[in-house]
Enzyme design. Structure first.
Site, PDB file in Angstrom:
ATOM      1  N   CYS A  88       0.836  -1.205   0.000  1.00 51.72           N
ATOM      2  CA  CYS A  88       0.000   0.000   0.000  1.00 51.72           C
ATOM      3  C   CYS A  88       0.873   1.258   0.000  1.00 51.72           C
ATOM      4  CB  CYS A  88      -0.993  -0.053   1.154  1.00 51.72           C
ATOM      5  SG  CYS A  88      -2.425   0.983   0.846  1.00 51.72           S
ATOM      6  N   HIS A 175      -3.372  -4.756   1.852  1.00 47.62           N
ATOM      7  CA  HIS A 175      -2.822  -4.979   3.196  1.00 47.62           C
ATOM      8  C   HIS A 175      -2.804  -6.469   3.531  1.00 47.62           C
ATOM      9  CE1 HIS A 175      -2.515  -0.887   4.942  1.00 47.62           C
ATOM     10  NE2 HIS A 175      -3.308  -0.608   3.918  1.00 47.62           N
ATOM     11  N   GLU A 177      -1.201  -7.948   5.794  1.00 46.91           N
ATOM     12  CA  GLU A 177      -0.858  -8.215   7.194  1.00 46.91           C
ATOM     13  C   GLU A 177      -2.076  -8.302   8.105  1.00 46.91           C
ATOM     14  OE1 GLU A 177      -0.704  -5.505   5.598  1.00 46.91           O
ATOM     15  OE2 GLU A 177      -1.222  -3.803   6.863  1.00 46.91           O
TER      16      GLU A 177
HETATM   17  N1  GLN Z   1      -3.574   2.024   3.293  1.00 47.66           N
HETATM   18  C1  GLN Z   1      -2.615   2.753   2.774  1.00 47.66           C
HETATM   19  O1  GLN Z   1      -1.414   2.514   2.976  1.00 47.66           O
HETATM   20  C2  GLN Z   1      -3.100   3.922   2.006  1.00 47.66           C
HETATM   21  C3  GLN Z   1      -2.013   4.701   1.332  1.00 47.66           C
HETATM   22  C4  GLN Z   1      -2.406   6.163   1.316  1.00 47.66           C
HETATM   23  N2  GLN Z   1      -3.593   6.378   0.547  1.00 47.66           N
HETATM   24  C5  GLN Z   1      -1.259   7.018   0.803  1.00 47.66           C
HETATM   25  O2  GLN Z   1      -1.389   7.645  -0.190  1.00 47.66           O
HETATM   26  O3  GLN Z   1      -0.231   7.063   1.417  1.00 47.66           O
END
Ligand code: GLN
Length: 198
Positions: A88, A175, A177
């Protein structure tokens, strides 16, 4: 010293712990037999065999990386061939406009306001294999808008790339985890162990 205890000889891996849900990654890696160190300053990278960059908020993480002078040490760590796993915001941190470790352009919050969070069952090339798909939880997730020729696409959702591999670097939009499915972390540790034996 200071590392979470685990069976002797388990690989020593780091989790970037400037911001985000690094604790959940550390628990999963520890359960898989790794010794885990939280990384906050460059010296924390010394001796590590791999690194996870967690999800969270990439702007805050970028500020932390700049404050601690971590960009070059992280780039050098990757250039030395150590396996990395970014998830992410971690995928965003690895992209061309952040650390430049992955030859991809990540688009932040790409799935839009209407569907800020959702779940999807995904087959990940080389990771889920012939097994059950992986339940992937997307939270304000990025996708990979563009990538170079060395980047292998492992999964997509509605045609949007959400999992990639480039050499020893694995990155996903979701995610892994928080679902209890540890196959991605296991694949990361398998790379770490393979490199150790090489
Ligand atoms: N769940 C996440 O890690 C989202 C990332 C977040 N939208 C960002 O731009 O950093």
């Amino acid at each position: 010293m200071g590392d979470a205890s685990a069976p002797d000889g388990g690989p020593l891996v780091g989790v970037l712990a400037l911001q985000g849900d690094y604790g959940a990654h550390a628990r999963m890696l520890t359960a898989l037999g790794a010794r885990v160190r939280e990384v906050r300053v460059p010296a924390d990278l010394d001796g590590l065999e791999g690194l996870v960059i967690p999800g969270g908020e990439s702007t805050t993480m970028t500020l932390g990386v700049a404050r601690e002078g971590l960009a070059e040490p992280l780039q050098a760590f990757a250039a030395a061939g150590a396996p990395l796993l970014g998830t992410c915001a971690g995928l965003i941190m690895l992209d061309r406009t952040h650390l430049g470790i992955l030859d991809v352009t990540a688009e932040r919050n790409a799935f839009g306001r209407q569907i800020r969070s959702f779940e999807e069952d995904l087959q990940l090339d080389g990771i889920t294999g012939a097994g059950a798909p992986m339940r992937a939880v997307f939270i304000r997730a990025p996708w990979v808008a563009e990538h170079g020729p060395d980047v292998e696409v492992l999964a997509a959702v509605d045609g949007h790339i959400v999992a990639v591999r480039q050499g020893e670097v694995l990155a996903v939009s979701f995610h892994p985890e928080i679902t209890g499915d540890d196959r991605l972390h296991a694949a990361f540790l398998a790379r770490v162990r393979a490199r150790r034996g090489a």
